[in-house]
Scaffold this active site. Structure first.
Site, PDB file in Angstrom:
ATOM      1  N   ASP A   1      12.206 -22.465  16.332  1.00 48.46           N
ATOM      2  CA  ASP A   1      11.577 -21.121  15.684  1.00 48.46           C
ATOM      3  C   ASP A   1      11.811 -20.411  17.441  1.00 48.46           C
ATOM      4  O   ASP A   1      12.663 -18.854  17.272  1.00 48.46           O
ATOM      5  CB  ASP A   1      10.741 -20.363  15.291  1.00 48.46           C
ATOM      6  CG  ASP A   1      10.141 -19.389  14.812  1.00 48.46           C
ATOM      7  OD1 ASP A   1      10.857 -18.646  14.527  1.00 48.46           O
ATOM      8  OD2 ASP A   1       8.840 -19.473  14.136  1.00 48.46           O
TER       9      ASP A   1
ATOM     10  N   VAL B   1       5.535  -5.224  12.881  1.00 49.38           N
ATOM     11  CA  VAL B   1       4.834  -4.912  13.958  1.00 49.38           C
ATOM     12  C   VAL B   1       5.361  -6.565  14.729  1.00 49.38           C
ATOM     13  O   VAL B   1       6.134  -7.107  14.063  1.00 49.38           O
ATOM     14  CB  VAL B   1       3.251  -6.064  12.739  1.00 49.38           C
ATOM     15  CG1 VAL B   1       2.575  -6.378  14.396  1.00 49.38           C
ATOM     16  CG2 VAL B   1       2.433  -4.877  12.508  1.00 49.38           C
TER      17      VAL B   1
ATOM     18  N   LYS C   1       5.504 -18.545  19.909  1.00 49.48           N
ATOM     19  CA  LYS C   1       6.942 -18.209  20.652  1.00 49.48           C
ATOM     20  C   LYS C   1       7.089 -16.746  20.797  1.00 49.48           C
ATOM     21  O   LYS C   1       8.076 -16.884  21.134  1.00 49.48           O
ATOM     22  CB  LYS C   1       8.039 -19.225  19.065  1.00 49.48           C
ATOM     23  CG  LYS C   1       7.737 -18.160  17.867  1.00 49.48           C
ATOM     24  CD  LYS C   1       8.488 -17.158  17.329  1.00 49.48           C
ATOM     25  CE  LYS C   1       8.562 -17.188  16.046  1.00 49.48           C
ATOM     26  NZ  LYS C   1       8.973 -16.023  15.128  1.00 49.48           N
TER      27      LYS C   1
ATOM     28  N   THR D   1      13.803 -17.379  18.454  1.00 48.67           N
ATOM     29  CA  THR D   1      13.101 -15.685  18.776  1.00 48.67           C
ATOM     30  C   THR D   1      13.481 -14.897  19.983  1.00 48.67           C
ATOM     31  O   THR D   1      13.364 -13.656  19.923  1.00 48.67           O
ATOM     32  CB  THR D   1      11.761 -15.652  17.901  1.00 48.67           C
ATOM     33  OG1 THR D   1      11.561 -16.260  16.624  1.00 48.67           O
ATOM     34  CG2 THR D   1      10.796 -14.286  18.556  1.00 48.67           C
TER      35      THR D   1
ATOM     36  N   LYS E   1       0.838  -1.154  -0.204  1.00 42.75           N
ATOM     37  CA  LYS E   1       0.157   0.266   0.262  1.00 42.75           C
ATOM     38  C   LYS E   1       0.515   1.228  -0.236  1.00 42.75           C
ATOM     39  O   LYS E   1       0.731   2.110  -0.143  1.00 42.75           O
ATOM     40  CB  LYS E   1      -1.118   0.000   1.393  1.00 42.75           C
ATOM     41  CG  LYS E   1      -1.895  -0.648   1.218  1.00 42.75           C
ATOM     42  CD  LYS E   1      -2.591  -1.292   2.556  1.00 42.75           C
ATOM     43  CE  LYS E   1      -4.088  -2.529   2.502  1.00 42.75           C
ATOM     44  NZ  LYS E   1      -4.765  -1.771   3.828  1.00 42.75           N
TER      45      LYS E   1
ATOM     46  N   GLY F   1       9.704 -20.952  10.853  1.00 43.31           N
ATOM     47  CA  GLY F   1      10.992 -22.018  11.408  1.00 43.31           C
ATOM     48  C   GLY F   1      11.873 -20.277  11.141  1.00 43.31           C
ATOM     49  O   GLY F   1      11.992 -19.462  11.508  1.00 43.31           O
TER      50      GLY F   1
ATOM     51  N   LYS G   1       3.014 -15.207  11.318  1.00 38.09           N
ATOM     52  CA  LYS G   1       3.224 -15.602  12.508  1.00 38.09           C
ATOM     53  C   LYS G   1       1.679 -14.848  13.818  1.00 38.09           C
ATOM     54  O   LYS G   1       2.147 -14.313  14.538  1.00 38.09           O
ATOM     55  CB  LYS G   1       3.954 -15.956  12.832  1.00 38.09           C
ATOM     56  CG  LYS G   1       5.283 -16.409  12.121  1.00 38.09           C
ATOM     57  CD  LYS G   1       6.646 -17.062  12.597  1.00 38.09           C
ATOM     58  CE  LYS G   1       7.490 -17.226  11.352  1.00 38.09           C
ATOM     59  NZ  LYS G   1       9.335 -17.522  12.017  1.00 38.09           N
TER      60      LYS G   1
ATOM     61  N   ALA H   1      14.903 -12.534   8.506  1.00 39.96           N
ATOM     62  CA  ALA H   1      14.840 -11.879   7.641  1.00 39.96           C
ATOM     63  C   ALA H   1      15.917 -11.424   7.651  1.00 39.96           C
ATOM     64  O   ALA H   1      16.389 -11.443   5.789  1.00 39.96           O
ATOM     65  CB  ALA H   1      13.810 -10.283   7.285  1.00 39.96           C
TER      66      ALA H   1
ATOM     67  N   ARG I   1      12.042  -8.390  17.134  1.00 33.88           N
ATOM     68  CA  ARG I   1      11.195  -7.649  17.667  1.00 33.88           C
ATOM     69  C   ARG I   1      10.382  -7.375  18.671  1.00 33.88           C
ATOM     70  O   ARG I   1      10.456  -6.865  19.770  1.00 33.88           O
ATOM     71  CB  ARG I   1      10.185  -6.926  15.916  1.00 33.88           C
ATOM     72  CG  ARG I   1       8.951  -7.580  16.078  1.00 33.88           C
ATOM     73  CD  ARG I   1       8.356  -7.284  14.387  1.00 33.88           C
ATOM     74  NE  ARG I   1       9.620  -7.554  13.796  1.00 33.88           N
ATOM     75  CZ  ARG I   1       9.229  -8.034  12.344  1.00 33.88           C
ATOM     76  NH1 ARG I   1       7.185  -7.912  11.960  1.00 33.88           N
ATOM     77  NH2 ARG I   1       9.881  -8.298  11.504  1.00 33.88           N
ATOM     78  N   ASN I   2       9.910  -8.971  18.699  1.00 33.71           N
ATOM     79  CA  ASN I   2       9.044  -9.408  19.657  1.00 33.71           C
ATOM     80  C   ASN I   2      10.424  -9.464  21.005  1.00 33.71           C
ATOM     81  O   ASN I   2       9.672  -8.743  22.084  1.00 33.71           O
ATOM     82  CB  ASN I   2       8.420 -10.579  19.949  1.00 33.71           C
ATOM     83  CG  ASN I   2       7.350 -10.486  18.965  1.00 33.71           C
ATOM     84  OD1 ASN I   2       6.321  -9.684  19.116  1.00 33.71           O
ATOM     85  ND2 ASN I   2       7.700 -11.016  17.159  1.00 33.71           N
TER      86      ASN I   2
END
Length: 332
Positions: free
Chosen positions: A245, A280, A192, A249, A32, A137, A106, A141, A256-257
């Protein structure tokens, strides 16, 4: 080679578009934000999400939904959970042939508690639904786009689609295993993120490896309990879509989490953290969904419950940690 449309111009959508283009496929990205689309087309970069990574020059991008749909019969869905129904609903009104849907999202939908594949299934008319799968998995990025070795799982109830996902994405730096447990792989990828926020909180509070290892281990236990209750194979959570995963993470600043949790542990307020993020953090919304889902299913998830109280009831992290450590004695 195959024509492929990637819906979403964030970090993972861009990284996977690059993998597909490097494999010789004709890739069109849809999004967008006109500025991002122009940057991808003109500079072959996406600096807001992947800093200085160079994307394959053959990748094209557009804001034209009609063009994105007509481009291919294979759709890669790299959108936030909360955008799935809106975008796929708009896609559905323009379809005139079967499409394959491969998502990398996810999350769990609030209120309905549905997985992303179920959201897509709800939205796309059966006559146009050529199968739904997930690629999931341990795969930041930022590392995929610079071709660092990465291994993931391709899951679907459709064996032909599992094979297609593997064939599309397999490279000498991205290894793809197939898995027939769509429920387990989706839940592993979504849940996760809850534990990753909690892991960040623990690190932000200044606690060390002992605490983090305990959190990851017990986090896996409660992810597995809920997964099995919902029909997943418990062995899935021992694989790439589960523990793999979870580890990546819960231990990386790329997450980011984890980063959000770290700031919470340092005393920052959730609203302020979210305002400063340009991507996000699915774990916040997933915590809300899974907290209520676990209550509905009668599944004990103490870490999720503690994090829910921190995020949505503004309880102090120190108080919740004491509650977790003071729970009744029990066998492992």
């Amino acid at each position: 080679m195959t024509n492929i449309t990637v819906f979403g111009t964030g970090s993972f959508g861009s990284a996977l578009a690059n993998v597909l283009a490097e494999n010789g496929h004709h890739v069109l990205m849809w999004g967008k934000n006109q500025a991002t689309i122009d940057e991808i087309n003109s500079n072959h970069t996406n600096i807001s999400y992947l800093k200085e990574a160079q994307l394959n020059s053959s990748i094209k991008a557009t804001t034209d939904l009609d063009q994105a749909i007509k481009h291919s019969d294979t759709f890669i869905i790299a959108l936030p959970t909360k955008a799935i129904r809106d975008v796929m609903g708009r896609v559905n009104t323009k379809l005139n042939s079967k499409k394959s849907f491969i998502h990398v999202t996810k999350g769990i939908e609030n209120e309905s508690f549905k997985r992303v594949s179920e959201m897509i299934e709800d939205t796309i008319a059966p006559e146009f639904n050529g199968g739904i799968g997930i690629l999931s998995g341990p795969s930041h990025a930022e590392e995929v786009v610079i071709k660092q070795p990465t291994t993931v799982a391709a899951a679907s109830n459709n064996s032909e689609l599992r094979q297609l996902i593997q064939d599309l994405f397999m490279t000498d730096y991205l290894r793809v295993y197939t898995n027939d447990d769509l429920v387990g792989v989706e839940l592993g990828g979504a849940l996760k993120n809850i534990i990753a926020i909690a892991s960040g909180v623990v690190s932000g509070m200044g606690y060390g490896d002992n605490a983090k290892a305990a959190l990851i281990t017990r986090g896996l236990a409660e992810i597995t309990r809920l997964g099995v209750k919902l029909g997943a194979d418990p062995l899935t959570f021992q694989g790439l879509g589960g523990i793999g995963d979870l580890i990546v993470t819960c231990t990386s600043t790329h997450s980011r989490n984890f980063s959000l949790g770290y700031k919470l542990g340092k005393g920052e307020q959730l609203d302020d953290i979210l305002k400063d993020m340009n991507m996000v953090a699915e774990g916040v919304y997933t915590t809300q969904s899974v907290y209520h889902l676990a209550k509905h299913q009668g599944v004990e998830m103490p870490i999720t419950e503690a994090l829910y109280r921190v995020l949505f009831e503004k309880q102090p992290v120190e108080k919740e940690l004491k509650i977790l450590m003071g729970r009744n004695k029990k066998a492992e």
